[in-house]
Design an enzyme around this catalytic site. Structure first.
Site, PDB file in Angstrom:
ATOM      1  CB  THR A  96      -0.898   0.001   1.257  1.00  0.00           C
ATOM      2  OG1 THR A  96      -1.654  -1.208   1.260  1.00  0.00           O
ATOM      3  CG2 THR A  96      -1.830   1.184   1.274  1.00  0.00           C
ATOM      4  CB  VAL A  97       3.282   2.667   2.416  1.00  0.00           C
ATOM      5  CG1 VAL A  97       4.107   3.946   2.517  1.00  0.00           C
ATOM      6  CG2 VAL A  97       2.192   2.654   3.489  1.00  0.00           C
ATOM      7  NE  ARG A  99       5.393 -11.411   2.388  1.00  0.00           N
ATOM      8  CZ  ARG A  99       4.768 -10.813   3.396  1.00  0.00           C
ATOM      9  NH1 ARG A  99       5.105 -11.075   4.627  1.00  0.00           N
ATOM     10  NH2 ARG A  99       3.790  -9.963   3.165  1.00  0.00           N
ATOM     11  N   GLY A 158      -7.142   0.172   2.522  1.00  0.00           N
ATOM     12  CA  GLY A 158      -5.676   0.201   2.653  1.00  0.00           C
ATOM     13  C   GLY A 158      -5.218   0.926   3.907  1.00  0.00           C
ATOM     14  CD  GLU A 162      -0.010  -1.125  10.655  1.00  0.00           C
ATOM     15  OE1 GLU A 162       1.076  -1.648  10.412  1.00  0.00           O
ATOM     16  OE2 GLU A 162      -0.282   0.020  10.281  1.00  0.00           O
ATOM     17  CE  LYS A 194       0.420   4.910  13.827  1.00  0.00           C
ATOM     18  NZ  LYS A 194      -0.941   4.785  13.288  1.00  0.00           N
ATOM     19  N   GLY A 234      -3.317   5.267   4.977  1.00  0.00           N
ATOM     20  CA  GLY A 234      -3.604   5.197   3.545  1.00  0.00           C
ATOM     21  C   GLY A 234      -2.317   5.393   2.753  1.00  0.00           C
TER      22      GLY A 234
END
Ligand code: NAP
Ligand code: HSE
Length: 426
Positions: A13-14, A45, A188, A191, A206, A303
């Protein structure tokens, strides 16, 4: 000028959004960095999976499956870790720093758990470890608390730090819990293991990174009270509507005479509170300190693209060689429990609609002097003699004492009901 060459570890996603953004803004990136940014390698992966990378992505990278080979490549200047997890990224980040490379990561879990080791290693080797995207995605909160506000104590931090949970709490107005989680995954936001979001652990990671900067010391997450949003239901949201309260999962830091209270808990906020109207996957952080009063930063907290924005900003900082300040490590300040401050609580128990049940609940609360300010049990005309929700508003009480009182519910009730209790923060 020579290009700044990066290896991207992760194209999910990122990572996928980062390559799109780097391709779409390559001219602006080169101008702001003072030299072109090239993605020389991408590591995933499963390299056999079909992937699309923008044709105009500078660097024309190969996609491989071996992170170590990419990190050891002498032509690479920095690694951008966007794979997630804790143990493999810990090794990759270590190796990259030892190889003289800068590191950019969006991974709060690895830094919350192995921060002491990794920040110290970066300092020792004079390398930069940038991690703006790891907290509140698009919101440049780390820059602000490191460089944008006057030095001196921030007395209180209150944060909505998990986009998935905020999104789910909003969707609970219309959907079931399970449907709301699915919808966050499809967007998205969640985690790879969404229990990290829902259990409050991601928010705790965080909060620990923010508190490390604000307190100037290590913050071991195992010392924090961490609660998630499991078990919350539309009944709880409705209670909020009826009382003009918003349900949020909050990370809290409160300096007090006895140390610093730190923890993550679902809380009701009055609608006038600056964080009450934060919707969808937005994150927001309220900072309170004597020199500036209060300050709120808000923006997309999850996102692909919102996170990619902060990752790319860090890549440009790294390419320019901007100095970073290493967060402190080693010492640990006294951490206390935010649940030790008395506030009103909302309590919901699903109990059998039988005589005497209410008296047994009231008895358990009375055993620890928990005062009942209001109580309702909606009539269940459709399911007579079934299960009914009892909703109670308490007088101010410590969460710890309320939990003790609830542990005194008799065995029969304990086996039937798992009480939901939520602090009402003023
Ligand atoms: P994701 O969609 O699951 O993508 C992970 C990527 O990493 C995939 O391309 C995967 O390869 C690759 N990968 C995983 N383990 C690997 C390994 N051992 N070796 C090589 N490649 C590996 O995850 P994401 O949502 O992009 O999140 C990435 C990181 O950003 C996490 O640390 C997360 O906490 C953080 N973050 C995410 C968000 C968000 O909104 N999603 C926001 C802020 C921060 P395959 O494609 O082959 O599976
Ligand atoms: N899963 C995280 C969230 C991603 O929902 O906030 C951003 O860190």
């Amino acid at each position: 000028m020579e290009s700044y060459r990066i290896a991207l570890l992760g194209l999910g996603t990122v990572g996928g959004a980062v390559v799109e953004l780097l391709a779409a803004t390559r001219k602006e990136c080169a101008e702001r960095a003072g030299r072109p940014i090239e993605v020389s390698r991408i590591v995933v992966r499963d390299p056999s999976k079909n992937r699309t990378v923008p044709a105009d992505l500078p660097g024309h990278p190969t996609i491989r499956g071996d992170a170590i080979e990419a990190i050891e490549d002498p032509n690479i200047d920095a690694i951008v870790e966007l794979a997630g997890g804790t143990e493999a990224p810990r090794e990759w980040i270590r190796l990259a720093i030892e190889q003289g490379k800068d590191v950019i990561t969006a991974n709060k879990a690895v830094l919350a758990i192995h921060g002491d080791e990794l920040f110290d290693l970066a300092k020792e080797h004079g390398r930069s470890l940038y991690y703006e995207a790891s907290v509140a995605a698009a919101v440049p909160i780390l820059q602000v608390i490191q460089q944008g506000i006057p030095a001196g104590p921030v007395d209180r931090l209150t944060g909505i730090l998990n986009g998935t949970c905020n999104f789910i709490l909003g969707r609970l107005e219309e959907l079931s819990f399970e449907e709301s989680v699915k919808s966050a995954q499809q967007a998205g936001l969640a985690e790879a293991d969404p229990t990290l979001d829902i259990s409050g652990i991601d928010s705790a990671h965080k909060l620990a990174l923010l508190a490390r900067i604000l307190l100037g010391c290590s913050v071991p997450i195992e010392k924090l009270r961490v609660e998630g949003i499991e078990g919350l239901s539309p009944h709880d949201i409705e209670f909020g509507w009826e009382h003009d309260l918003s349900l949020k999962l909050l990370g809290m830091m409160r300096r007090n005479g006895d140390g610093t209270a730190l923890g993550v808990m679902p809380c009701f906020l009055p609608s006038s509170h600056p964080l009450a109207s934060v919707r969808d996957e937005d994150n927001a952080v309220l900072l309170e300190a004597a020199p500036f009063g209060s300050l709120v930063l808000q923006g997309k907290g999850a996102g692909g693209m919102p996170t990619a924005g902060s990752v790319v900003a860090d890549i440009l900082r790294a390419a320019r060689g901007d100095a970073i300040s290493y967060p402190a490590s080693g010492t640990v300040e006294k951490i206390t429990d935010p649940g030790a401050t008395p506030v009103r609580h909302y309590l919901r128990l699903e109990v059998p609609d039988r005589h005497g049940v209410l008296a047994r609940v009231a008895g358990a609360l009375a055993s620890e002097q928990v005062g009942i300010a209001a109580l309702d049990q909606p009539e269940n005309l459709l399911d007579f003699a079934g299960v009914v929700p009892i909703r109670i508003l308490t007088h101010p009480v410590e969460t710890t004492r309320l939990d003790l009182a609830l542990s005194h519910l008799d065995e029969d009730l304990q086996s039937i009901t798992r009480p939901v209790r939520i602090r009402i923060e003023e």
